[in-house]
Write a protein that holds these residues in place. Structure first.
Motif, mmCIF file in Angstrom:
data_model
loop_
_atom_site.group_PDB
_atom_site.id
_atom_site.type_symbol
_atom_site.label_atom_id
_atom_site.label_comp_id
_atom_site.label_asym_id
_atom_site.label_seq_id
_atom_site.Cartn_x
_atom_site.Cartn_y
_atom_site.Cartn_z
ATOM 1 N N CYS A 560 0.872 -1.186 0.000
ATOM 2 C CA CYS A 560 0.000 0.000 0.000
ATOM 3 C C CYS A 560 0.904 1.228 0.000
ATOM 4 C CB CYS A 560 -0.938 -0.019 1.209
ATOM 5 S SG CYS A 560 -2.122 -1.382 1.196
ATOM 6 N N GLU A 561 1.265 1.667 -1.189
ATOM 7 C CA GLU A 561 2.317 2.663 -1.335
ATOM 8 C C GLU A 561 1.916 4.053 -0.856
ATOM 9 O OE1 GLU A 561 3.289 2.465 -5.437
ATOM 10 O OE2 GLU A 561 4.259 0.478 -5.292
ATOM 11 N N GLN A 562 0.625 4.308 -0.703
ATOM 12 C CA GLN A 562 0.190 5.625 -0.232
ATOM 13 C C GLN A 562 0.182 5.732 1.291
ATOM 14 O OE1 GLN A 562 -3.386 7.089 -2.081
ATOM 15 N NE2 GLN A 562 -2.957 6.050 -4.026
ATOM 16 N N LEU A 563 0.484 4.653 1.974
ATOM 17 C CA LEU A 563 0.546 4.661 3.434
ATOM 18 C C LEU A 563 1.856 5.308 3.877
ATOM 19 C CD1 LEU A 563 -0.780 3.698 6.102
ATOM 20 C CD2 LEU A 563 0.536 1.596 5.861
ATOM 21 N N THR A 564 1.775 6.281 4.793
ATOM 22 C CA THR A 564 2.944 7.017 5.259
ATOM 23 C C THR A 564 3.118 6.842 6.767
ATOM 24 O OG1 THR A 564 1.682 9.062 5.640
ATOM 25 C CG2 THR A 564 2.569 8.706 3.421
ATOM 26 N N ASP A 565 4.117 7.524 7.302
ATOM 27 C CA ASP A 565 4.386 7.458 8.745
ATOM 28 C C ASP A 565 3.228 8.023 9.560
ATOM 29 O OD1 ASP A 565 6.842 6.371 8.216
ATOM 30 O OD2 ASP A 565 7.909 8.270 8.276
ATOM 31 N N GLN A 566 2.464 8.943 8.982
ATOM 32 C CA GLN A 566 1.314 9.493 9.689
ATOM 33 C C GLN A 566 0.257 8.414 9.943
ATOM 34 O OE1 GLN A 566 -0.416 12.849 7.708
ATOM 35 N NE2 GLN A 566 -1.883 13.288 9.345
ATOM 36 N N GLY A 567 0.065 7.538 8.977
ATOM 37 C CA GLY A 567 -0.875 6.436 9.180
ATOM 38 C C GLY A 567 -0.362 5.430 10.192
ATOM 39 N N ILE A 568 0.966 5.225 10.246
ATOM 40 C CA ILE A 568 1.544 4.305 11.231
ATOM 41 C C ILE A 568 1.249 4.780 12.644
ATOM 42 C CG2 ILE A 568 3.681 3.244 12.022
ATOM 43 C CD1 ILE A 568 2.749 2.357 9.253
ATOM 44 N N GLU A 569 1.193 6.065 12.845
ATOM 45 C CA GLU A 569 0.914 6.613 14.181
ATOM 46 C C GLU A 569 -0.455 6.176 14.686
ATOM 47 O OE1 GLU A 569 0.918 10.974 16.463
ATOM 48 O OE2 GLU A 569 1.215 10.833 14.288
ATOM 49 N N TYR A 570 -1.426 6.024 13.786
ATOM 50 C CA TYR A 570 -2.760 5.583 14.203
ATOM 51 C C TYR A 570 -2.816 4.069 14.393
ATOM 52 C CZ TYR A 570 -4.405 10.270 13.071
ATOM 53 O OH TYR A 570 -4.600 11.629 13.054
ATOM 54 N N ILE A 571 -1.974 3.316 13.699
ATOM 55 C CA ILE A 571 -1.943 1.866 13.895
ATOM 56 C C ILE A 571 -1.530 1.528 15.317
ATOM 57 C CG2 ILE A 571 -0.762 -0.250 13.168
ATOM 58 C CD1 ILE A 571 -0.694 0.805 10.358
ATOM 59 N N VAL A 572 -0.720 2.372 15.925
ATOM 60 C CA VAL A 572 -0.277 2.134 17.302
ATOM 61 C C VAL A 572 -1.465 2.065 18.259
ATOM 62 C CG1 VAL A 572 1.160 3.056 19.175
ATOM 63 C CG2 VAL A 572 1.925 3.243 16.816
ATOM 64 N N ASN A 573 -2.568 2.735 17.917
ATOM 65 C CA ASN A 573 -3.736 2.762 18.803
ATOM 66 C C ASN A 573 -4.570 1.481 18.743
ATOM 67 O OD1 ASN A 573 -3.077 5.424 19.535
ATOM 68 N ND2 ASN A 573 -4.220 6.266 17.811
ATOM 69 N N ILE A 574 -4.259 0.558 17.852
ATOM 70 C CA ILE A 574 -4.953 -0.730 17.799
ATOM 71 C C ILE A 574 -4.216 -1.674 18.749
ATOM 72 C CG2 ILE A 574 -5.880 -2.531 16.295
ATOM 73 C CD1 ILE A 574 -5.503 -0.669 13.931
ATOM 74 N N PHE A 575 -4.597 -1.668 20.006
ATOM 75 C CA PHE A 575 -3.829 -2.365 21.028
ATOM 76 C C PHE A 575 -3.940 -3.882 20.913
ATOM 77 C CE2 PHE A 575 -5.122 1.753 22.927
ATOM 78 C CZ PHE A 575 -3.851 2.311 23.050
ATOM 79 N N SER A 576 -4.974 -4.392 20.256
ATOM 80 C CA SER A 576 -5.151 -5.841 20.127
ATOM 81 C C SER A 576 -4.314 -6.435 19.009
ATOM 82 C CB SER A 576 -6.628 -6.166 19.883
ATOM 83 O OG SER A 576 -7.079 -5.550 18.686
ATOM 84 N N LEU A 577 -3.622 -5.613 18.234
ATOM 85 C CA LEU A 577 -2.873 -6.076 17.064
ATOM 86 C C LEU A 577 -1.650 -6.887 17.502
ATOM 87 C CD1 LEU A 577 -3.268 -5.620 14.002
ATOM 88 C CD2 LEU A 577 -1.531 -3.846 14.137
ATOM 89 N N VAL A 578 -1.469 -8.071 16.886
ATOM 90 C CA VAL A 578 -0.305 -8.909 17.176
ATOM 91 C C VAL A 578 0.524 -9.186 15.926
ATOM 92 C CG1 VAL A 578 -1.374 -10.013 19.157
ATOM 93 C CG2 VAL A 578 -1.670 -11.027 16.901
ATOM 94 N N SER A 579 -0.063 -9.012 14.733
ATOM 95 C CA SER A 579 0.660 -9.275 13.494
ATOM 96 C C SER A 579 0.413 -8.128 12.520
ATOM 97 C CB SER A 579 0.206 -10.607 12.877
ATOM 98 O OG SER A 579 0.860 -10.833 11.641
#
Length: 779
Positions: A560-579
């Motif tokens: 997903c080439e349009q995904l940037t570091d700004q989007g990674i910051e919101y992924i951190v809020n998914i606390f149930s994520l393991v993979s």
């Protein structure tokens, strides 16, 4: 007179009460004629009622006039000036009261506002004081944590260095008697105290059974050769309920198979001969296992109809039967309903010698009406009539798998669904002629799982009424279906039971469709989401994803080439994520530093992320002590420093891929072998600086290594790779230069031009299955 009025009221008042009776005039009663003339009344309008009203009005008016005149004459005259003065005094008093009231209200409002401002000022001062106090507290806490982390890092580094020294000492002693007396595997780098002796045979039988259940057949046989007590332990009958000969298929002999089956024939419940090249006479001995429930003879090229006849006559209780990729014919198909009355799972994948008539045999006798799972992958000889035969014979089938079948059409599915109304899961991979019509035909079944892959005829129309036709569906795999767009995601949003959604390679899906999907109730229960190669997705979707998917465990945003570091910051809020899979994205070191705050990730893939360097990987690994899988392949800027960080902090790592990292040297693998003792999978393909020394390190340190890939390792000799193949279960090796699509040449120098085709004519050696030691050959 006044007393009379007070006593009797105004009704007793007459107009001539105030006139002296002597002065009263004699008034005669007027006649009606006079009244008519006096008032000008018409004869027709003169009625007794009107006369009474007229007299009453006239008398009342006369009374009021006379009483008013009498009142003016009898009451004394009031002074006008005094009255005006009195009124003026009242007016002044009233004006003063109004002025005072207004002034009081103004003062009250002012004081109230001032009090509110004062209270607000006090609250602001208190907040500023608390914020300042919290900042000081946090600053001091950060300083303390920073100092502790620094001390911890120094301790870990010093411990790592000491363990590495001990490791090197162990390597020097590995051929001496002192090394032989040490622990066989390097599970602890510093192990100074002498271990306590313990006899495992003293454990309860259930504990021993639990321990040996994790071993394969080869390992169990080796354990039986230790001593007499260990030989007694492996004689536990429950340990031989399931025998897997496929793990030793390259070395096992017919004689050993026959002796084992004869010895444990009454205890065996499960047999696995997958890929074993045994004589048909040997397979006939399976019929001695009267209590057999599961039989897997897939990929057994020596299996014949005659062998299956003996097996079917002796093993009537088989529930699971796997005949995939064998040469069975209609004769075996005739035996299935005759002898296997309780058969529930049947796999006929890639069995191309039976015909539609063989499927018709399944309905003979009691039939295979208890069949629940059926696999017909690759059976291209089956026609529409064959599927009708299946529907007549196996009407209660629930799980249907038909892969790699280009001859499968909508009519085949319709013929099957006519009588198989209990189907809950379908898998159609490699069936390009299936369209929306087949999906519509399946609406009569209560589907829970669907899987289509590589189909271009399926469009958004198949999902149009999915919430009504399949309300209980929970798994949807629609991989590489180019006809699906954002409209499909919008149709999927009402599903309340959806937990797994895989739309990889559906390139027409974008942010609009994903946000519409996340607005529905399905986003709350979703556990696994795969959106690989959906290149139109960007950070806007990730923001919505972090808000809605609170139970998400697996997320793939590969390429997903349009995904940037700004989007990674919101992924951190998914606390149930393991993979998490971010391969092929433009994530940089800043994004990895933000991702390190998650601290619960167990699997991370960063393949082909060219912007990340050692700094980002080190920052992430320092906070990811739970990490088990890491893929940083084809990140050309990485060096030995990341392996050092992994060896210090990620000691629980089980899978590591550093393929295509030309700067990795032997020192990195040495540190990895010294610390990561749980490593099962290692991919070092394209690491051109590695030599034979790493294989010796892996043999001593990583005793649990099962899969080793070392393609294009030019400095690793074929002899060393051949020796290593006896240690691992699966190995891939070649000593040629890396292909051009690796991005660098044989010397590790980056290439300016990227090629899509690999070099041709280069010799390549691949050892797919390991070669076992002489101990196993004795089996």
């Amino acid at each position: 007179m006044i007393m009379t009025i007070i006593e009797n009221g105004l009704e007793s008042l007459h107009w001539d009460m105030c006139i002296d009776p002597l002065m009263k005039q004699n008034v005669r009663i007027l006649s009606e004629t006079c009244l008519e003339q006096l008032f000008g009344l018409d004869d027709q309008l003169t009625t007794p009622e009107l006369m009474i009203k007229a007299c009453t009005f006239y008398t009342g008016h006369l009374v009021k006039t006379c009483f008013g005149t009498w009142k003016e004459m009898t009451m004394p005259h009031i002074n006008v000036e005094d009255t005006l003065a009195e009124k003026m005094e009242k007016a002044i008093i009233y004006c003063d009261s109004k002025l005072k009231k207004f002034s009081f209200h103004q003062w009250y409002s002012y004081t109230k506002n001032q009090k509110a401002k004062f209270q607000g000022a006090i609250l602001r001062i208190q907040k500023i004081f608390q914020d300042h106090r919290q900042r000081n507290f946090i600053a001091k806490w950060r300083d303390i944590v920073r100092i502790r982390n620094k001390i911890r890092e120094e301790e870990l580094i010093s411990k790592h260095e000491s363990e590495l020294k001990n490791w090197k000492k162990r390597l020097k002693m590995k051929s001496s008697e002192e090394f032989a007396s040490l622990e066989p595997s390097f599970s602890e780098a510093v192990f100074k105290s002498k271990s306590m002796e313990f006899d495992i045979s003293q454990l309860p039988e259930n504990a021993v059974l639990q321990i040996f259940s994790y071993l394969g057949l080869r390992d169990v046989i080796i354990c039986g050769q230790v001593n007499h007590s260990w030989m007694v332990m492996i004689q536990i009958t429950k340990l031989w309920n399931a025998i897997n000969f496929s793990t030793v298929k390259n070395t096992v002999t017919d004689k050993y198979v026959v002796s084992t089956l004869q010895k444990w024939r009454l205890n065996v419940l499960c047999l696995n001969f997958r890929g074993c090249l045994l004589r048909p006479k040997t397979l006939k001995y399976v019929s001695h296992c009267r209590n057999l429930q599961e039989l897997n003879v897939s990929d057994c090229s020596t299996l014949t109809d005659e062998a299956m006849r003996h097996i079917s006559e002796g093993c009537h209780g088989v529930l699971y039967l796997n005949l995939s990729n064998t040469s069975i014919t209609n004769k075996t198909m005739r035996l299935l309903p005759k002898h296997f009355h309780n058969l529930q799972n049947l796999s006929l994948a890639y069995c191309r010698k039976f015909t539609d008539k063989g499927l018709q045999y399944l309905n003979l006798g009691n039939g295979c009406h208890k069949l629940i799972y059926l696999d017909l992958s690759g059976c291209t000889q089956i026609s529409v009539q064959g599927f009708r035969n299946i529907a007549n014979s196996c009407s209660k089938v629930m799980h249907l798998t038909i892969n790699d079948m280009p001859t499968l059409t909508d009519n085949c599915v319709k013929a099957l669904v006519e009588k198989c109304q209990s189907i809950t899961s379908v898998v159609f991979i490699g069936s390009p002629h299936i369209s929306d019509c087949a999906f519509k035909a399946l609406s009569t079944c209560d589907l829970r799982k669907i899987r289509f892959e590589g189909n271009k005829r399926i469009t958004d129309a198949c999902f149009k009424f999915i919430d009504k036709n399949y309300p209980n569906i929970n798994h949807i795999y629609m991989v590489d279906c180019k006809g699906l767009t954002d409209g499909s995601l919008k149709s999927l949003s009402p599903l309340k039971q959806l937990t797994v959604l895989n739309l990889a390679n559906c390139v027409r899906i974008g942010d609009v469709g994903l946000r519409q999907f996340l607005d529905g109730p399905s986003s709350i229960r979703i556990r696994e989401l795969n959106l690989s190669n959906c290149m139109q997705l960007g950070d806007a979707s990730i923001v919505k994803l972090s808000e809605r998917c609170r139970n998400l465990n697996y997320l793939s945003l590969r390429n997903c080439e349009q995904l940037t570091d700004q989007g990674i910051e919101y992924i951190v809020n998914i606390f149930s994520l393991v993979s998490l899979d971010l391969s092929g994205t433009v994530i940089s070191n800043e994004g990895l530093i933000m991702l390190s705050r998650h601290k619960k990730l167990k699997e991370l893939s960063l393949s082909e992320c060219y912007k990340i360097t050692d700094l980002g990987i080190q920052a992430f690994c320092k906070n990811s002590v739970l990490l088990e899988h890491l893929d940083v392949s084809y990140c050309l800027q990485l060096s030995d420093d990341i392996i050092k960080t992994i060896a210090i902090y990620c000691v629980s790592l089980t899978s590591l891929s550093i393929a295509g990292c030309p700067q990795i040297t032997d020192l990195a693998i040495e540190m990895l072998s010294a610390k990561c003792r749980y490593l099962h999978i290692l991919d070092i393909s394209g690491c051109i600086r590695l030599t034979d020394q790493i294989l010796d390190d892996l043999k001593v340190g990583c005793k649990q290594l099962r899969i080793l890939k070392m393609q294009y390792c030019r400095h690793i000799s074929m002899e060393a790779a051949h020796k290593m193949s006896s240690v691992v279960q699966h190995q891939e090796y070649s000593c040629s230069d890396p292909p051009s699509w690796f991005g660098y040449d044989g010397g590790g120098n980056p290439l300016n031009v990227q090629y899509t085709k690999p070099f041709k004519g280069v010799p390549e050696v691949t050892v797919k299955e390991s070669e076992y030691s002489s101990t196993e050959e004795e089996v």
